[in-house]
Design a protein around this motif. Structure first.
Motif, PDB file in Angstrom:
ATOM      1  N   LEU A 173     -36.848   5.947   3.184  1.00 13.40           N
ATOM      2  CA  LEU A 173     -36.520   6.992   2.219  1.00 13.40           C
ATOM      3  C   LEU A 173     -37.206   6.782   0.877  1.00 13.40           C
ATOM      4  O   LEU A 173     -37.498   7.755   0.186  1.00 13.40           O
ATOM      5  N   GLN A 174     -37.497   5.530   0.522  1.00 15.06           N
ATOM      6  CA  GLN A 174     -38.186   5.301  -0.739  1.00 15.06           C
ATOM      7  C   GLN A 174     -39.638   5.774  -0.688  1.00 15.06           C
ATOM      8  O   GLN A 174     -40.256   5.980  -1.726  1.00 15.06           O
ATOM      9  N   ARG A 175     -40.180   5.961   0.503  1.00 12.68           N
ATOM     10  CA  ARG A 175     -41.550   6.466   0.645  1.00 12.68           C
ATOM     11  C   ARG A 175     -41.609   7.985   0.812  1.00 12.68           C
ATOM     12  O   ARG A 175     -42.687   8.566   0.807  1.00 12.68           O
TER      13      ARG A 175
ATOM     14  N   VAL B 252     -44.114  13.535   0.673  1.00 13.17           N
ATOM     15  CA  VAL B 252     -44.010  14.948   0.294  1.00 13.17           C
ATOM     16  C   VAL B 252     -45.131  15.316  -0.675  1.00 13.17           C
ATOM     17  O   VAL B 252     -45.765  16.370  -0.538  1.00 13.17           O
ATOM     18  N   ALA B 253     -45.396  14.443  -1.640  1.00 12.32           N
ATOM     19  CA  ALA B 253     -46.491  14.695  -2.591  1.00 12.32           C
ATOM     20  C   ALA B 253     -47.838  14.719  -1.874  1.00 12.32           C
ATOM     21  O   ALA B 253     -48.710  15.540  -2.199  1.00 12.32           O
TER      22      ALA B 253
ATOM     23  N   TRP C  11     -48.213  18.074  -0.152  1.00 13.41           N
ATOM     24  CA  TRP C  11     -48.522  19.116  -1.129  1.00 13.41           C
ATOM     25  C   TRP C  11     -49.999  19.051  -1.542  1.00 13.41           C
ATOM     26  O   TRP C  11     -50.726  20.028  -1.447  1.00 13.41           O
ATOM     27  N   TRP C  12     -50.436  17.864  -1.978  1.00  6.07           N
ATOM     28  CA  TRP C  12     -51.813  17.706  -2.431  1.00  6.07           C
ATOM     29  C   TRP C  12     -52.812  17.916  -1.283  1.00  6.07           C
ATOM     30  O   TRP C  12     -53.829  18.583  -1.449  1.00  6.07           O
ATOM     31  N   GLY C  13     -52.507  17.378  -0.123  1.00  4.31           N
ATOM     32  CA  GLY C  13     -53.401  17.513   1.024  1.00  4.31           C
ATOM     33  C   GLY C  13     -53.537  18.951   1.497  1.00  4.31           C
ATOM     34  O   GLY C  13     -54.629  19.396   1.868  1.00  4.31           O
ATOM     35  N   SER C  14     -52.450  19.690   1.467  1.00  2.47           N
ATOM     36  CA  SER C  14     -52.520  21.089   1.896  1.00  2.47           C
ATOM     37  C   SER C  14     -53.316  21.917   0.893  1.00  2.47           C
ATOM     38  O   SER C  14     -54.106  22.782   1.288  1.00  2.47           O
TER      39      SER C  14
ATOM     40  N   LEU D 217     -38.978  17.420  -3.732  1.00  9.47           N
ATOM     41  CA  LEU D 217     -39.166  16.395  -4.762  1.00  9.47           C
ATOM     42  C   LEU D 217     -38.089  16.486  -5.836  1.00  9.47           C
ATOM     43  O   LEU D 217     -37.576  15.452  -6.294  1.00  9.47           O
ATOM     44  N   LEU D 218     -37.731  17.689  -6.229  1.00 11.47           N
ATOM     45  CA  LEU D 218     -36.660  17.854  -7.217  1.00 11.47           C
ATOM     46  C   LEU D 218     -35.311  17.377  -6.670  1.00 11.47           C
ATOM     47  O   LEU D 218     -34.541  16.732  -7.381  1.00 11.47           O
TER      48      LEU D 218
END
Length: 149
Positions: free
Chosen positions: A2-4, A9-10, A13-16, A60-61
């Motif tokens: 869970l810490q990763r 998720v980031a 987002w960036w990859g897409s 992320l929020l």
């Protein structure tokens, strides 16, 4: 694991954003028979990308603060302005700029505005990814690691 999750998720987002904006859409314009067909498909892909961005930002929020904690995770404190900025850019591009491009209203201006906003969103996603990786690095947990001989 869970810490990763924030870094995963980031990265999504960036990859897409990277894949759609810098690979797929240029390929559409170079391989489809007409620019209007490529533009139609690009609009559909950018709309789908908006919802990927919104989903990633919302996740992320939601995971930015542990339950019953007063403060956010360190990665969230460092990345919050970029998460909110990227979310705002995605929504403004989709609902403010894209309709003007589709209506062919001052096409050069609105296409330029949309391109700049997409690039800024890409930068926000990269900043979030960078901050989540920085706070999840093995060097940060060096004191907790067993010593090797």
């Amino acid at each position: 694991m869970l810490q990763r999750l924030p870094a995963l998720v980031a990265a999504l987002w960036w990859g897409s954003l990277t894949t759609i904006g810098f690979l797929v859409v240029p390929l559409l314009f170079s391989h489809l028979p007409s620019p209007s067909l490529a533009g139609f498909m690009a609009a559909k892909l950018f709309a789908a990308q908006t919802w990927v961005a919104v989903g990633c930002c919302l996740v992320l929020l939601l995971i930015s603060k542990p339950k019953h904690a007063l403060a956010q995770h360190p990665w969230a404190q460092a990345a919050m302005v970029f998460i909110l900025g990227g979310l705002l850019l995605a929504l403004l591009t989709q609902f403010g700029v894209a309709p003007r491009i589709i209506a062919r209203q001052d096409l050069r201006l609105w296409h330029s505005v949309g391109t700049v906003m997409y690039a800024l969103q890409w930068c926000c996603a990269l900043a979030v990814l960078w901050r989540t990786l920085r706070h999840d690095s093995p060097a940060q947990n060096f004191e907790d690691a067993p010593a090797e001989v």
